[in-house]
Design an enzyme around this catalytic site. Sequence first.
Site, PDB file in Angstrom:
ATOM      1  N   ASP A 139      16.155 -30.371 -21.489  1.00 13.76           N
ATOM      2  CA  ASP A 139      16.467 -29.033 -21.973  1.00 13.76           C
ATOM      3  C   ASP A 139      15.898 -27.961 -21.061  1.00 13.76           C
ATOM      4  O   ASP A 139      15.143 -28.241 -20.130  1.00 13.76           O
ATOM      5  CB  ASP A 139      15.960 -28.848 -23.426  1.00 13.76           C
ATOM      6  CG  ASP A 139      14.638 -29.572 -23.694  1.00 13.76           C
ATOM      7  OD1 ASP A 139      13.886 -29.800 -22.726  1.00 13.76           O
ATOM      8  OD2 ASP A 139      14.354 -29.885 -24.849  1.00 13.76           O
TER       9      ASP A 139
ATOM     10  N   ASN B  38       9.052 -30.666 -36.615  1.00 13.76           N
ATOM     11  CA  ASN B  38      10.176 -30.614 -37.568  1.00 13.76           C
ATOM     12  C   ASN B  38      11.192 -31.735 -37.330  1.00 13.76           C
ATOM     13  O   ASN B  38      12.284 -31.722 -37.884  1.00 13.76           O
ATOM     14  CB  ASN B  38      10.880 -29.247 -37.508  1.00 13.76           C
ATOM     15  CG  ASN B  38      11.539 -28.992 -36.162  1.00 13.76           C
ATOM     16  OD1 ASN B  38      11.486 -29.830 -35.265  1.00 13.76           O
ATOM     17  ND2 ASN B  38      12.169 -27.833 -36.016  1.00 13.76           N
TER      18      ASN B  38
ATOM     19  N   HIS C  44      12.635 -32.568 -34.406  1.00 12.56           N
ATOM     20  CA  HIS C  44      13.635 -32.391 -33.340  1.00 12.56           C
ATOM     21  C   HIS C  44      13.347 -33.308 -32.149  1.00 12.56           C
ATOM     22  O   HIS C  44      12.203 -33.705 -31.909  1.00 12.56           O
ATOM     23  CB  HIS C  44      13.759 -30.922 -32.907  1.00 12.56           C
ATOM     24  CG  HIS C  44      12.625 -30.372 -32.089  1.00 12.56           C
ATOM     25  ND1 HIS C  44      12.148 -29.090 -32.248  1.00 12.56           N
ATOM     26  CD2 HIS C  44      11.874 -30.902 -31.089  1.00 12.56           C
ATOM     27  CE1 HIS C  44      11.178 -28.866 -31.381  1.00 12.56           C
ATOM     28  NE2 HIS C  44      10.984 -29.955 -30.661  1.00 12.56           N
TER      29      HIS C  44
ATOM     30  N   GLU D 173      17.557 -29.036 -33.134  1.00  9.10           N
ATOM     31  CA  GLU D 173      16.830 -28.672 -34.339  1.00  9.10           C
ATOM     32  C   GLU D 173      17.503 -29.319 -35.562  1.00  9.10           C
ATOM     33  O   GLU D 173      18.642 -29.790 -35.479  1.00  9.10           O
ATOM     34  CB  GLU D 173      16.829 -27.135 -34.484  1.00  9.10           C
ATOM     35  CG  GLU D 173      16.166 -26.399 -33.321  1.00  9.10           C
ATOM     36  CD  GLU D 173      14.636 -26.506 -33.319  1.00  9.10           C
ATOM     37  OE1 GLU D 173      14.077 -27.482 -33.845  1.00  9.10           O
ATOM     38  OE2 GLU D 173      13.999 -25.593 -32.758  1.00  9.10           O
TER      39      GLU D 173
HETATM   40  C1  F6R Z   1      10.872 -30.893 -24.549  1.00  9.57           C
HETATM   41  C2  F6R Z   1      11.517 -31.422 -25.739  1.00  9.57           C
HETATM   42  C3  F6R Z   1      10.912 -31.271 -27.095  1.00  9.57           C
HETATM   43  C4  F6R Z   1       9.459 -31.723 -27.139  1.00  9.57           C
HETATM   44  C5  F6R Z   1       8.904 -31.500 -28.543  1.00  9.57           C
HETATM   45  C6  F6R Z   1       7.447 -31.898 -28.638  1.00  9.57           C
HETATM   46  O1  F6R Z   1      11.657 -31.176 -23.412  1.00  9.57           O
HETATM   47  O2  F6R Z   1      12.555 -31.961 -25.594  1.00  9.57           O
HETATM   48  O3  F6R Z   1      11.661 -32.043 -28.002  1.00  9.57           O
HETATM   49  O4  F6R Z   1       9.375 -33.078 -26.785  1.00  9.57           O
HETATM   50  O5  F6R Z   1       9.033 -30.160 -28.885  1.00  9.57           O
HETATM   51  O6  F6R Z   1       6.687 -31.041 -27.847  1.00  9.57           O
HETATM   52  P1  F6R Z   1       5.182 -31.394 -27.499  1.00  9.57           P
HETATM   53  O7  F6R Z   1       5.206 -32.653 -26.724  1.00  9.57           O
HETATM   54  O8  F6R Z   1       4.713 -30.244 -26.657  1.00  9.57           O
HETATM   55  O9  F6R Z   1       4.484 -31.518 -28.792  1.00  9.57           O
END
Ligand code: F6R
Length: 261
Positions: free
Chosen positions: A66, A135, A137, A142
């Site tokens: 992303d 959450n 994702h 989301e």
């Molecule tokens: C980032 C991504 C998100 C993160 C998720 C967890 O490329 O795809 O899904 O993996 O938000 O973020 P952290 O690892 O910072 O807790």
Amino acid sequence: MEIVILPTADEVGRAAAAKIAHLIARKPDTVLGLATGSSPLAIYAELAVRREQGLDVARVSGFALDEYVGLPVAHPQSYASVIRTTVTEPIGLDPARVHVPDGLADDIEAACAAYEAAIGAAGGVDLQILGIGANGHIGFNEPTSSFSSRTRIKTLSSRTREDNARFFGTLDEVPSHCVTQGLGTIRDARELLLVAQGENKADAIAAAVEGPLSSMVPASILQWHPHATVIVDEAAASRLALADYYRHTFAHKPAWQRWDA
Ligand code: F6R
């Protein structure tokens, strides 16, 4: 799905890196799907060590999950910057083989279609590295994202923007939109590897692994994948009903199936 519970966050990173290194040794032109955020940082650090010890990554390529919309590429929190500084440079990947979605394109839809085409032209993702949002994702899909979604623009939830504010100065600086690989794109990877550390991920992990398949928990799509591995520390595993079963299974895995050396 294989669930691996390890005592510490560091061990999660080392085990996940061992699995990836195992794959690269078998398939030197491995195509990796790359997550950003905190969760995979220990994986990338360990892969950098393994590269110094002789792991050949010359033909490895990568596709980031992303990117924020509207953030200049040079911004330290753009995922183009984060991927360069935490993945491409430390591991020594060829920058020409590492791709990040374009969050600045005038025609975002066309850029998303081009990203999907580039993944296809590379032969598809062999192993997709994933973190998980509190959450549920994955990528920036989301809750309520379609299980068949492809790379597209999404609006970040307020929970995700608050969680990611730690990377920015203030909440207002966190972009409100992103481009993310879809759940259908992620599901097409030949292998999924999700890592999570810490108690604040425990509910999301329990819902994704043991809850119903639901777009309210986008990571529950892992249950539908033929080759998904979830590696978590004890804190992130603390709400798994079948934790003892997962520990027993991993401890008694036959030698020929092991990837954690
Ligand atoms: C980032 C991504 C998100 C993160 C998720 C967890 O490329 O795809 O899904 O993996 O938000 O973020 P952290 O690892 O910072 O807790």
